[in-house]
Design a protein around this motif. Sequence first.
Motif, PDB file in Angstrom:
ATOM      1  N   LEU A  43     -20.728  13.854  41.829  1.00 51.24           N
ATOM      2  CA  LEU A  43     -21.327  14.809  41.509  1.00 51.24           C
ATOM      3  C   LEU A  43     -20.120  14.917  40.542  1.00 51.24           C
ATOM      4  N   LYS A  44     -19.143  14.078  39.663  1.00 51.43           N
ATOM      5  CA  LYS A  44     -18.933  13.723  38.705  1.00 51.43           C
ATOM      6  C   LYS A  44     -20.022  14.158  37.014  1.00 51.43           C
ATOM      7  N   PRO A  45     -20.947  12.762  36.840  1.00 50.34           N
ATOM      8  CA  PRO A  45     -21.659  13.207  36.000  1.00 50.34           C
ATOM      9  C   PRO A  45     -22.365  14.465  35.775  1.00 50.34           C
ATOM     10  N   TYR A  46     -22.463  15.621  36.700  1.00 46.15           N
ATOM     11  CA  TYR A  46     -22.789  17.086  36.152  1.00 46.15           C
ATOM     12  C   TYR A  46     -21.599  18.146  35.693  1.00 46.15           C
ATOM     13  N   GLY A  47     -20.548  17.585  36.444  1.00 48.23           N
ATOM     14  CA  GLY A  47     -19.637  18.315  35.740  1.00 48.23           C
ATOM     15  C   GLY A  47     -18.905  18.941  37.370  1.00 48.23           C
ATOM     16  N   ARG A  48     -19.298  18.681  38.326  1.00 43.13           N
ATOM     17  CA  ARG A  48     -19.120  19.622  39.484  1.00 43.13           C
ATOM     18  C   ARG A  48     -17.891  18.511  40.506  1.00 43.13           C
TER      19      ARG A  48
END
Length: 81
Positions: free
Chosen positions: A75-80
């Motif tokens: 989820l990190k690449p999506y800012g979540r």
Amino acid sequence: MKVKVHPYNSPSKPKLKYIVAVNAPEGRTRKYFETKKAADAYAQVKRLEGEEMGNRAVEIDADIRLAALKASKALKPYGRS
């Protein structure tokens, strides 16, 4: 979790003399106090909360921790999180 007590001096808030900065995984927070005793007490509570969180994290099953870590990385690449 890092917890630090610092002297604080602001002309707009003359009563507030100390600041407690808490750097936790969820983000940074700051709280202001009139006395060093109150600031130290709050800092101690936050340190104990961090310690307790670490102790409880050990109780989580290794498979669940691994799944949570993989989900977090996905989820990190999506800012979540």
